[in-house]
Design an enzyme around this catalytic site. Structure first.
Site, PDB file in Angstrom:
ATOM      1  CE  LYS A 272     -15.392 -17.198  12.389  1.00 51.22           C
ATOM      2  NZ  LYS A 272     -16.014 -17.274  11.066  1.00 51.22           N
ATOM      3  NE  ARG A 346     -13.645 -10.749   3.047  1.00 51.42           N
ATOM      4  CZ  ARG A 346     -14.765 -11.286   2.566  1.00 51.42           C
ATOM      5  NH1 ARG A 346     -15.539 -10.602   1.741  1.00 51.42           N
ATOM      6  NH2 ARG A 346     -15.110 -12.518   2.904  1.00 51.42           N
TER       7      ARG A 346
HETATM    8  N1  BES Z   1     -11.832 -17.553   8.850  1.00 49.26           N
HETATM    9  C1  BES Z   1     -13.136 -17.421   8.312  1.00 49.26           C
HETATM   10  C2  BES Z   1     -13.415 -18.405   7.182  1.00 49.26           C
HETATM   11  C3  BES Z   1     -13.396 -19.857   7.556  1.00 49.26           C
HETATM   12  C4  BES Z   1     -14.533 -20.461   8.063  1.00 49.26           C
HETATM   13  C5  BES Z   1     -12.265 -20.625   7.371  1.00 49.26           C
HETATM   14  C6  BES Z   1     -14.513 -21.815   8.393  1.00 49.26           C
HETATM   15  C7  BES Z   1     -12.251 -21.974   7.685  1.00 49.26           C
HETATM   16  C8  BES Z   1     -13.382 -22.560   8.195  1.00 49.26           C
HETATM   17  C9  BES Z   1     -13.344 -16.001   7.767  1.00 49.26           C
HETATM   18  O1  BES Z   1     -12.689 -14.997   8.459  1.00 49.26           O
HETATM   19  C10 BES Z   1     -14.801 -15.700   7.854  1.00 49.26           C
HETATM   20  O2  BES Z   1     -15.288 -15.606   8.939  1.00 49.26           O
HETATM   21  N2  BES Z   1     -15.459 -15.550   6.723  1.00 49.26           N
HETATM   22  C11 BES Z   1     -16.836 -15.276   6.691  1.00 49.26           C
HETATM   23  C12 BES Z   1     -17.091 -14.203   5.671  1.00 49.26           C
HETATM   24  C13 BES Z   1     -18.462 -13.613   5.742  1.00 49.26           C
HETATM   25  C14 BES Z   1     -18.631 -12.817   7.005  1.00 49.26           C
HETATM   26  C15 BES Z   1     -18.644 -12.739   4.527  1.00 49.26           C
HETATM   27  C16 BES Z   1     -17.567 -16.564   6.323  1.00 49.26           C
HETATM   28  O3  BES Z   1     -17.026 -17.349   5.532  1.00 49.26           O
HETATM   29  O4  BES Z   1     -18.632 -16.794   6.851  1.00 49.26           O
HETATM   30 MN    MN Z   2     -13.855 -14.282  10.112  1.00 51.87          MN
END
Ligand code: BES
Ligand code: MN
Ligand code: ZN
Length: 507
Positions: A272, A346
């Site tokens: 990230k 997921r």
């Molecule tokens: N845990 C995150 C989602 C999230 C982001 C929750 C900010 C709370 C606050 C999840 O694992 C994630 O990283 N999702 C990605 C998915 C993408 C890679 C398809 C996202 O939301 O960017």
């Molecule tokens: Mn994630």
């Protein structure tokens, strides 16, 4: 905080009262308990001050403290506003060092909504507990202690056993939500899968439900390639937490809750961006919600069969991380093509959903996860996204969400979206082909694992009966943290526990 139902007002207690637009303080239940000197002072004030639209914290001549909130028209009061007012009172009292405070429940037993007094007392207790919470485990204790309301007196002219029970129930719910908030707020360095598992064990002992922890060898034996894949990059070993609270009828099928327990989400090799990592110690909030929903139901002695499952992992980049392009074989037999290691929630939930069906015959599965930033893009920070397979469930679920303040909003679970997540080399890709509708593609991904295997073999109840269980998916990413103006401490919001508790008590 102790919460007491009272018929009179003690002298050494602060008061909080609502001055509805166009009404006089003299008509408030507390008025007759105040000495003449305070009454005179308040009268002179209401003449001089514009109380409307303001919150005043006063020191009355008798020495009593008073919080006066004058804001809404009586018939514009709603449960939504009432939740905020109760929190505002507690937060203001906390800030002002008013340790004992009285509020009048009849301030809220009004408006057009026709709430029953027991509902009002329950939400007063819940919201007061939530507002009284601060995460202080990592701070030096000041000599005078942390600011907290110690006693909340809820005034009501008529007191009954029913109302006392409602207050108690609310207190239990509020306390358990706060425990979940504390777990979520715990920094990633101190909240590993093993520690989350221990928290579940401790909660089970305290509240009365059984907890079984599967460690890596057992997880491997079950073929949970999703959990193992995500966990690979971390030196912290995964856990799979299994909780059972079976106090319903013997023959009644259980409801299975599955919570995302990513104790820290860096994104893995698809790391990230710097700013997005900060809050990711709260990525186990779904798991915490499952643990403390079951704890609440157990403490309230609800006669239902409930199972809780939490796959717990840490998502880290390292030399042993799972790679983009890896194809993971899940417990269901279906394979996941990893397109993005940051779509890890997921991947572990896929195994949780399979476990639910292999070892139980659920009448309903509910998963709770801080799953997608896309849910926040769609809804902002005020509602969790819900997806339901049975349209008959949506109405009751939404109504209870509204009543509890765990607001939700539905998004579609249409099979047309399945096109987005078809794998090239695996059965299912873990992200959609575009970034659009990310909350939906995540839900449709999970749906593949609720529907069960089209390939591979596993002897689930579903195989025998050909029945697909009902399913509700709750993406609580939008409600992971509190927001300004909610009168709640910064950090984890404890979303969905109140909603699930009430929904499961009835379902
Ligand atoms: N845990 C995150 C989602 C999230 C982001 C929750 C900010 C709370 C606050 C999840 O694992 C994630 O990283 N999702 C990605 C998915 C993408 C890679 C398809 C996202 O939301 O960017
Ligand atoms: Mn994630
Ligand atoms: Zn995540």
């Amino acid at each position: 905080m102790t919460i007491e139902l009272v018929k009179t007002l003690k002298n050494d207690v602060g008061i909080a009262l609502f001055l509805y637009e166009g009404e006089r303080l003299e008509r408030h239940s507390f008025w007759s308990f105040l000495p003449k000197i305070d009454q005179g002072y308040l009268k002179s004030l209401t003449e001089k001050l514009v109380i409307k639209n303001r919150t005043h914290v006063l020191l009355l001549p008798s020495g009593r403290r008073a919080i006066i909130i004058g804001q809404v028209k009586r018939n514009a009061m709603s449960h939504r506003k009432a939740f905020l007012f109760v929190r505002q009172v507690v937060q203001t009292a906390k800030r002002e060092g008013i340790k004992n405070i009285a509020i009048d429940s009849e301030d809220f037993e009004i408006g057009h909504e026709k709430w029953k007094p027991e509902n009002v007392l329950e939400f007063i207790a819940i919201q007061a507990e939530l507002a009284n919470f601060d995460f202080t485990s990592y701070k030096e204790v000041p000599p005078e202690g942390f600011p907290r309301v110690e006693k909340l007196y809820v005034f009501r002219e008529k007191v009954s056993a029913n109302l006392l029970a409602a207050l108690k129930r609310g207190k239990v719910i509020g306390e358990e939500i706060n425990k979940a908030r504390a777990l979520s707020n715990t920094p990633g360095g101190d909240m590993t899968p093993a520690i989350l598992a221990k928290a579940a064990v401790d909660s089970g002992k305290e509240s009365g439900f059984t907890v079984k922890i599967l460690e890596e060898p057992a997880i491997r034996k079950l073929g949970m390639g999703g959990v193992l894949g995500v966990a690979r990059g971390s030196s912290e070993k995964p856990r799979f937490i299994v909780m059972e609270y079976m106090k319903g009828k013997k023959k009644e099928k259980p409801v299975v809750l599955v919570g995302k327990g990513v104790t820290f989400d860096t994104g893995g090799l698809n790391l990230k961006p710097s700013n997005s990592i900060y809050e990711m110690h709260m990525d186990m909030s779904g798991g915490a919600a499952v643990i403390h929903t079951i704890a609440t139901l157990a403490r309230l002695k609800v006669k239902k069969n409930i199972v809780g499952l939490v796959p717990a992992v840490e998502n880290m980049p390292s030399g042993s991380s799972y790679h983009p392009g890896d194809v993971l074989k899940t417990m269901s037999g279906k394979t996941i093509e990893v397109m993005d290691t940051d779509a890890e929630g997921r991947v572990i939930l896929a195994d949780g959903l399979a476990y639910a069906q292999k070892f139980y015959d659920p009448k309903l599965i509910i998963d709770i996860a801080t799953l997608t930033g896309a849910a926040s893009v769609a809804l902002g920070s005020r509602a969790s996204a819900i997806f339901v397979t049975d349209p008959k469930l949506e109405g009751p679920f939404r109504r209870i969400a509204e009543e509890t303040g765990d607001f939700v909003w539905p998004l579609p679970l249409w099979e047309e979206y399945e096109e987005e997540i078809k794998g090239t080399f695996g059965d299912v890709a873990n992200v959609g082909k575009t970034r659009y509708g990310g909350a939906i593609t995540a839900a449709v991904f999970l749906w593949q694992f609720v529907k069960g295997p089209s390939t591979g073999s596993f002897d689930s109840a579903q195989d025998k009966s050909g029945q697909v269980p009902k399913w509700i998916h709750l993406d609580i990413a939008p409600r992971m943290t509190t927001i300004d103006g909610e009168f709640l401490a910064k950090g984890a919001a404890g979303a969905s526990i109140n909603l699930l508790t009430r929904f499961l008590s009835k379902f």
